[in-house]
Every structure is written in C-alpha cells, then in structure tokens.
Design an enzyme around this catalytic site. Structure first.
Site, short mmCIF file in Angstrom:
data_model
loop_
_atom_site.label_atom_id
_atom_site.label_comp_id
_atom_site.label_asym_id
_atom_site.label_seq_id
_atom_site.Cartn_x
_atom_site.Cartn_y
_atom_site.Cartn_z
N HIS A 270 -6.77 -8.61 1.38
CA HIS A 270 -5.51 -8.84 1.54
C HIS A 270 -6.28 -10.40 2.64
O HIS A 270 -7.22 -10.87 3.10
CB HIS A 270 -4.48 -8.08 2.59
CG HIS A 270 -3.70 -7.65 2.03
ND1 HIS A 270 -3.29 -6.20 2.05
CD2 HIS A 270 -2.47 -7.72 0.95
CE1 HIS A 270 -1.91 -6.35 2.09
NE2 HIS A 270 -2.17 -6.91 1.25
N CYS B 226 -2.14 -6.12 10.79
CA CYS B 226 -1.40 -6.10 9.90
C CYS B 226 -0.48 -5.25 10.08
O CYS B 226 0.58 -4.18 9.55
CB CYS B 226 -2.28 -5.20 8.39
SG CYS B 226 -3.15 -4.38 8.38
N1 ARG Z 1 -4.31 1.34 3.29
C1 ARG Z 1 -2.76 -0.03 3.14
C2 ARG Z 1 -3.27 -0.44 1.80
O1 ARG Z 1 -4.14 -0.76 0.96
C3 ARG Z 1 -3.66 -0.67 4.00
C4 ARG Z 1 -2.70 -2.10 4.29
C5 ARG Z 1 -3.26 -3.27 5.89
N2 ARG Z 1 -2.83 -3.97 5.11
C6 ARG Z 1 -3.31 -5.50 5.43
N3 ARG Z 1 -2.34 -6.54 5.90
N4 ARG Z 1 -4.23 -5.46 5.04
O2 ARG Z 1 -2.46 -0.86 1.67
#
Ligand code: ARG
Length: 298
Positions: free
Chosen positions: A196, A292
């Site tokens: 991300h 997040c």
């Molecule tokens: N386990 C979640 C996923 O893989 C973690 C999300 C974390 N969010 C972020 N914006 N980095 O989707």
C-alpha cells in the site's frame, strides 16, 4: 482540474498553486475485538497466522486512540464484526473528501482480497448515517481500489497521491480525479512488502514527506522530489520491520509513529515535528500500523 499524472514532466503546477483544503479534525477508528491474522494476503502476515495476542492488540489500539485524542482530534468508533479480522484497518475501505462548499463525499473501496470485501458495507453504513455523499467505482471496469491505504491527501491541499500495483489499479484514479475534480499524482509500487502507498509514503506537511525510496520507480521518486522541499528517507529496517512510513501526521506538526524508529524520529525532530511513539506490534503482524488503523475526516 481533473488529471492523473504518472511522471514529473506532466506536472505543470506547484503545490502552492493548488487550492487549499481544510485539515481534518475527526478520526474514525474500528475497535479490534475480532482482530487476528487468519489468512495471508501480504508478506508480513506469513508465519503470523493465529499469533495475535488479542488483549495486547486492544491495549495498543487504546493507546493509539488516546494519542489522536491528545493531539486534538475528535474520535469516532465503529465496532468491528466477527469473521472480519482486518476490519480494524479502516484506512482501507474508503476515501473521503470535503468539497469547496464544505460538503462531505466518500468513494467506497473495491477490496483486492475476497477476505476483506464484506468490510466495506459496514463502513458505508457509517458514512450514510453521517450524511456523506457516497460514490462507487464501476466494478465492471475497475478491479480494485483500497481507499486511503493507497490514496493519500497532500496535507492542506486539493491534491491527491495515488499508489497502484498491488491493491489498487491505476484506472480507479481516472474516475476519482474526475469526480472530485482534483489532480492525482500516481505512484507505481514495486516491492511487495510495501503493498500500500501508506507503507512507504507519509505526507507530513505541505512541504515534507517521509518515504522508503526503494518501494518506488524512478518516475515516482522524481514526482515526489519535485513536489516536496524536504523528503526524509527511512532505512529498510525502520520501513519494513517497524512501518516508519505508516506514521500519521494529522495536523502537519504531531507525528504518531510505531515505537523504535530511531533514525526517522531524529530526522522528524530535526525538521521541527513532535514525535509520539506508540507500540503497534500486534498490528505489524498483519502488515499495518498507525496510519491504517484510522481514517481522517473533516
Ligand atoms: N492485513 C491487512 C491487509 O493486508 C493490513 C492492512 C493494512 N493497511 C494499510 N493501509 N497498510 O489488507
């Protein structure tokens, strides 16, 4: 000024020239009663299935929440749902926006992983109850878009940064740019550990960003360097193991960040930021940290 920009030579405006946007005052958080690592959808989750300490996770979450409170934000809490162990990461299900007349809008996400798709209607319901104008992407033409995990507002400006490659597709930004009438600077992500944009890119204030450079292409780095006067770089250890770039600076001054990012924190202080460290170790097991675990709103 709708436009999706993918290289520095296409940028024909400065940050100063972009109209201003109010700073957020509200924070939405999802209580992690059902948070756990039940499946593997990013490299950080490998070997962590079943290893979350739920009590510890709740304690950490409470401390994150109290830090946002301490820096002056108003907190709103949604309860999470059984069977949706990642719902706590509420940066991902939506992208909110306030227009020039003060009306609140939101785009709902198309989650990349099937495991997370059912989170979106619960978050949508909250926006509905709170009077937002709700927008949807065309699921026939756009495969995925994970909200503020990949779409990050330039502090105080009507300018959006959009990551793509793992969880969001470039095509999503055309619709968003047209609907919100803002330019989007699109950054391709090239390292799976930084899946991300919010794992490798943090806008601290109008002029300053914190990044992990290896997560980007040269085109992306050129855009970042063109738009920010100061670009702080995190080391691989602090970025990958401690999620330094997943910090949050809601007011352009106070940075809430995972504990132990020694080099980044020194740099932040040298640049005039106040650093607030917090442990998010249980959430790091799932590939997430401070940024997040919340959604900023107006
Ligand atoms: N386990 C979640 C996923 O893989 C973690 C999300 C974390 N969010 C972020 N914006 N980095 O989707």
């Amino acid at each position: 000024m709708a436009q999706v920009i993918t290289s520095a030579d296409q940028i024909d405006f400065t940050v100063d020239e972009r109209p201003s946007m109010p700073l957020p005052t509200e924070v939405l958080m999802v209580r992690p009663l059902h948070f756990s690592v039940d499946y593997v959808i990013n490299p950080h989750m490998a070997d962590q299935v079943g290893k979350v300490d739920k009590i510890e996770a709740n304690n950490e979450w409470e401390l994150v929440r109290s830090l946002f409170d301490q820096v002056g934000m108003n907190i709103h809490v949604i309860e999470d749902q059984e069977g949706l162990p990642d719902m706590v990461f509420c940066a991902n299900q939506s992208l909110p926006y306030i227009d020039e007349d003060g009306n609140e809008h939101v785009f709902m996400s198309i989650m990349h992983a099937d495991e997370r798709k059912d989170e979106v209607p619960y978050i949508e319901q909250w926006y509905r109850q709170n009077g937002y104008k709700i927008h949807f992407l065309d699921e026939d033409n756009i495969s995925d878009f994970e909200g503020c995990g990949d779409a990050i507002w330039h502090t105080g400006k009507r300018l959006l940064w959009g990551g793509y490659g793992y969880r969001s597709s470039l095509e999503a930004y055309e619709t968003i740019s047209d609907t919100f009438d803002v330019p989007i600077l699109a950054l391709e992500l090239v390292d799976e550990s930084f899946y991300h944009l919010d794992t490798c890119f943090c806008v601290l204030d109008e002029d300053t960003a914190l990044i992990y450079p290896e997560a980007f292409t040269n085109e992306g780095l050129e855009m970042i360097n063109k738009m920010f006067d100061t670009v702080i770089q995190a080391s691989k250890y602090e970025a990958e193991e401690l999620f330094a770039c997943n910090a949050s600076c809601p007011d352009g001054r106070n940075v809430i960040i995972q504990q132990g990012c020694t080099d980044v924190n020194k740099n932040l202080r040298d640049n005039g930021f106040s650093v607030h460290e917090v442990s998010t170790y249980e959430f790091l097991k799932s590939g997430g940290s401070v940024f997040c675990m919340k959604m900023l709103l107006w």
